[in-house]
Design a protein around this motif. Structure first.
Motif, PDB file in Angstrom:
ATOM      1  N   LEU A 118      22.573  32.181  53.288  1.00 41.32           N
ATOM      2  CA  LEU A 118      22.440  33.019  54.527  1.00 41.32           C
ATOM      3  C   LEU A 118      22.874  34.330  53.702  1.00 41.32           C
ATOM      4  N   ARG A 119      21.976  35.242  53.889  1.00 41.36           N
ATOM      5  CA  ARG A 119      22.035  36.829  53.316  1.00 41.36           C
ATOM      6  C   ARG A 119      22.044  37.764  54.465  1.00 41.36           C
ATOM      7  N   ASP A 120      23.115  38.042  54.853  1.00 41.84           N
ATOM      8  CA  ASP A 120      23.225  39.106  56.284  1.00 41.84           C
ATOM      9  C   ASP A 120      23.723  40.097  55.730  1.00 41.84           C
ATOM     10  N   LYS A 121      22.934  41.391  55.765  1.00 44.25           N
ATOM     11  CA  LYS A 121      23.666  42.645  55.216  1.00 44.25           C
ATOM     12  C   LYS A 121      23.917  43.524  56.559  1.00 44.25           C
ATOM     13  N   LYS A 122      23.571  42.984  57.702  1.00 45.96           N
ATOM     14  CA  LYS A 122      24.063  44.048  58.913  1.00 45.96           C
ATOM     15  C   LYS A 122      24.916  43.651  59.937  1.00 45.96           C
ATOM     16  N   ASN A 123      24.941  42.317  60.058  1.00 47.47           N
ATOM     17  CA  ASN A 123      26.106  41.834  61.149  1.00 47.47           C
ATOM     18  C   ASN A 123      27.391  41.644  60.695  1.00 47.47           C
ATOM     19  N   SER A 124      28.476  41.513  61.588  1.00 44.32           N
ATOM     20  CA  SER A 124      29.758  41.376  61.175  1.00 44.32           C
ATOM     21  C   SER A 124      29.987  39.981  60.997  1.00 44.32           C
ATOM     22  N   ASP A 125      31.226  39.829  60.475  1.00 42.72           N
ATOM     23  CA  ASP A 125      31.443  38.075  60.006  1.00 42.72           C
ATOM     24  C   ASP A 125      31.619  37.449  61.481  1.00 42.72           C
ATOM     25  N   GLU A 126      32.137  38.016  62.533  1.00 45.56           N
ATOM     26  CA  GLU A 126      32.059  37.522  63.939  1.00 45.56           C
ATOM     27  C   GLU A 126      30.813  37.322  64.439  1.00 45.56           C
ATOM     28  N   ASP A 127      29.869  38.160  64.314  1.00 45.29           N
ATOM     29  CA  ASP A 127      28.526  38.114  64.501  1.00 45.29           C
ATOM     30  C   ASP A 127      27.908  36.821  64.000  1.00 45.29           C
ATOM     31  N   ILE A 128      28.167  36.621  62.731  1.00 44.96           N
ATOM     32  CA  ILE A 128      27.390  35.535  62.258  1.00 44.96           C
ATOM     33  C   ILE A 128      28.095  34.131  62.165  1.00 44.96           C
ATOM     34  N   GLU A 129      29.418  34.219  62.706  1.00 44.51           N
ATOM     35  CA  GLU A 129      30.149  32.932  62.496  1.00 44.51           C
ATOM     36  C   GLU A 129      29.430  31.796  62.940  1.00 44.51           C
ATOM     37  N   LYS A 130      28.860  31.652  64.316  1.00 45.65           N
ATOM     38  CA  LYS A 130      28.193  30.645  64.745  1.00 45.65           C
ATOM     39  C   LYS A 130      26.994  30.035  63.919  1.00 45.65           C
ATOM     40  N   GLU A 131      26.251  31.050  63.231  1.00 46.98           N
ATOM     41  CA  GLU A 131      24.981  30.929  62.678  1.00 46.98           C
ATOM     42  C   GLU A 131      25.505  30.204  61.350  1.00 46.98           C
ATOM     43  N   VAL A 132      26.590  30.588  60.622  1.00 47.66           N
ATOM     44  CA  VAL A 132      26.997  29.919  59.531  1.00 47.66           C
ATOM     45  C   VAL A 132      27.270  28.495  59.883  1.00 47.66           C
ATOM     46  N   ALA A 152      15.392  31.447  43.287  1.00 42.12           N
ATOM     47  CA  ALA A 152      15.610  31.925  44.315  1.00 42.12           C
ATOM     48  C   ALA A 152      14.391  32.845  44.880  1.00 42.12           C
ATOM     49  N   VAL A 153      13.897  32.498  46.167  1.00 42.26           N
ATOM     50  CA  VAL A 153      12.869  33.271  46.634  1.00 42.26           C
ATOM     51  C   VAL A 153      13.367  33.689  48.250  1.00 42.26           C
ATOM     52  N   TYR A 165      15.645  27.611  45.833  1.00 47.42           N
ATOM     53  CA  TYR A 165      16.952  28.166  46.703  1.00 47.42           C
ATOM     54  C   TYR A 165      16.217  29.131  47.265  1.00 47.42           C
ATOM     55  N   VAL A 166      16.129  28.937  48.672  1.00 44.56           N
ATOM     56  CA  VAL A 166      15.832  30.061  49.708  1.00 44.56           C
ATOM     57  C   VAL A 166      16.713  30.724  50.346  1.00 44.56           C
ATOM     58  N   ILE A 167      16.485  32.041  50.234  1.00 45.21           N
ATOM     59  CA  ILE A 167      17.309  33.253  50.881  1.00 45.21           C
ATOM     60  C   ILE A 167      17.009  33.819  51.989  1.00 45.21           C
ATOM     61  N   THR A 168      17.798  33.743  53.279  1.00 46.05           N
ATOM     62  CA  THR A 168      17.336  34.407  54.460  1.00 46.05           C
ATOM     63  C   THR A 168      17.447  36.050  54.330  1.00 46.05           C
ATOM     64  N   ASP A 169      16.740  36.853  55.159  1.00 45.16           N
ATOM     65  CA  ASP A 169      16.828  38.134  55.254  1.00 45.16           C
ATOM     66  C   ASP A 169      16.463  38.755  56.438  1.00 45.16           C
ATOM     67  N   ASN A 170      17.512  39.989  56.666  1.00 44.50           N
ATOM     68  CA  ASN A 170      17.557  40.408  58.288  1.00 44.50           C
ATOM     69  C   ASN A 170      16.148  40.664  58.811  1.00 44.50           C
ATOM     70  N   SER A 189      10.604  43.484  42.980  1.00 45.27           N
ATOM     71  CA  SER A 189      11.070  42.911  44.155  1.00 45.27           C
ATOM     72  C   SER A 189      10.997  43.694  45.476  1.00 45.27           C
ATOM     73  N   SER A 190      10.317  43.334  46.610  1.00 49.58           N
ATOM     74  CA  SER A 190      10.127  44.408  47.911  1.00 49.58           C
ATOM     75  C   SER A 190      11.465  44.300  48.574  1.00 49.58           C
ATOM     76  N   THR A 191      12.496  43.295  48.290  1.00 48.22           N
ATOM     77  CA  THR A 191      13.747  43.075  48.819  1.00 48.22           C
ATOM     78  C   THR A 191      14.652  43.952  48.351  1.00 48.22           C
ATOM     79  N   LYS A 192      14.498  44.202  46.867  1.00 47.40           N
ATOM     80  CA  LYS A 192      15.555  45.113  46.270  1.00 47.40           C
ATOM     81  C   LYS A 192      14.824  45.932  45.248  1.00 47.40           C
ATOM     82  N   PRO A 193      13.973  46.891  45.883  1.00 53.99           N
ATOM     83  CA  PRO A 193      13.010  47.875  45.374  1.00 53.99           C
ATOM     84  C   PRO A 193      13.674  48.580  43.975  1.00 53.99           C
TER      85      PRO A 193
END
Length: 206
Positions: A39-53, A183-184, A9-14, A135-139
């Motif tokens: 897709l784990r996006d903690k920065k952009n709005s729903d509108e910004d990531i809709e196409k990526e989704v 999940a990695v 289970y692979v998770i994206t990172d900003n 975890s370096s992602t969630k220290p």
């Protein structure tokens, strides 16, 4: 239905999967055997990531992998995503989410087996426990004992995902507990060869 909820289970990172290279990176992970992409996006709005989704979901489908959107409940419903993963900030609305979201639904339960049982009762498809290693992602995440998986296995009837600081060097400790998914983030995206790294995980997961 639940046969999709197993494996890598692979998770994206900003930071580690920036927008301009994310699709190529995710495709390499899929080529290497990733079964689930979140897709784990903690920065952009729903509108910004809709196409990526939409693009990511179609890419995952072409590899017969499962696409999961993190946290964006309304967007997941709007786009009828194949999967949605939420955390404790959405615990209070799980009944509403389960009623209105028809795809695979996962929830983070950290180290709380009682909460996981409650979420199973509310109809989630899988639960995630962790962080199991630093975890370096969630220290700041609390480290959970790997025994939680074994205990949860005796109580729950749904698949279990482990997350947090997992690498090809320590994943065997989770496999021993018969975890369904791992999940990695960092160990894959920071590797020099994403395909080979995913293949290494896949080989260990069996």
């Amino acid at each position: 239905m639940l046969n999709k909820l197993k494996g890598l289970y692979v998770i994206t990172d900003n930071v580690l999967t920036p927008k301009d290279t994310m699709l190529q990176q995710v495709e390499k992970a899929l080529q290497g055997g990733a079964k689930i992409i979140q897709l784990r996006d903690k920065k952009n709005s729903d509108e910004d990531i809709e196409k990526e989704v939409i693009v990511l979901q179609n890419l995952c489908r072409s590899y017969r992998a499962l696409f999961i959107l993190n946290d964006r409940v309304e967007l997941a419903m709007k786009l009828q995503c194949d999967g949605l993963h939420v955390g404790k900030s959405d615990y209070h609305r799980m009944k509403e989410i389960r009623t209105n979201f028809l795809g695979y639904l996962g929830v983070s339960c950290y180290g709380d087996i009682k909460k996981a049982k409650e979420m199973e009762y509310l109809g989630v498809d899988y639960v995630a426990f962790g962080s199991f290693f630093a975890s370096s992602t969630k220290p700041n995440a609390a480290v959970v004992n790997t025994n939680v998986i074994n205990e949860a296995k005796n109580i729950l009837n749904i698949p279990i995902c482990a997350i947090g600081g997992i690498t090809t060097k320590n994943v065997s400790k989770l496999i021993e507990q018969k975890v369904d998914m791992v999940a990695v983030i960092s160990d894959i995206w920071k590797s020099e060869n994403i395909i080979l790294k995913c293949e290494e995980f896949k080989k260990q997961l069996g």
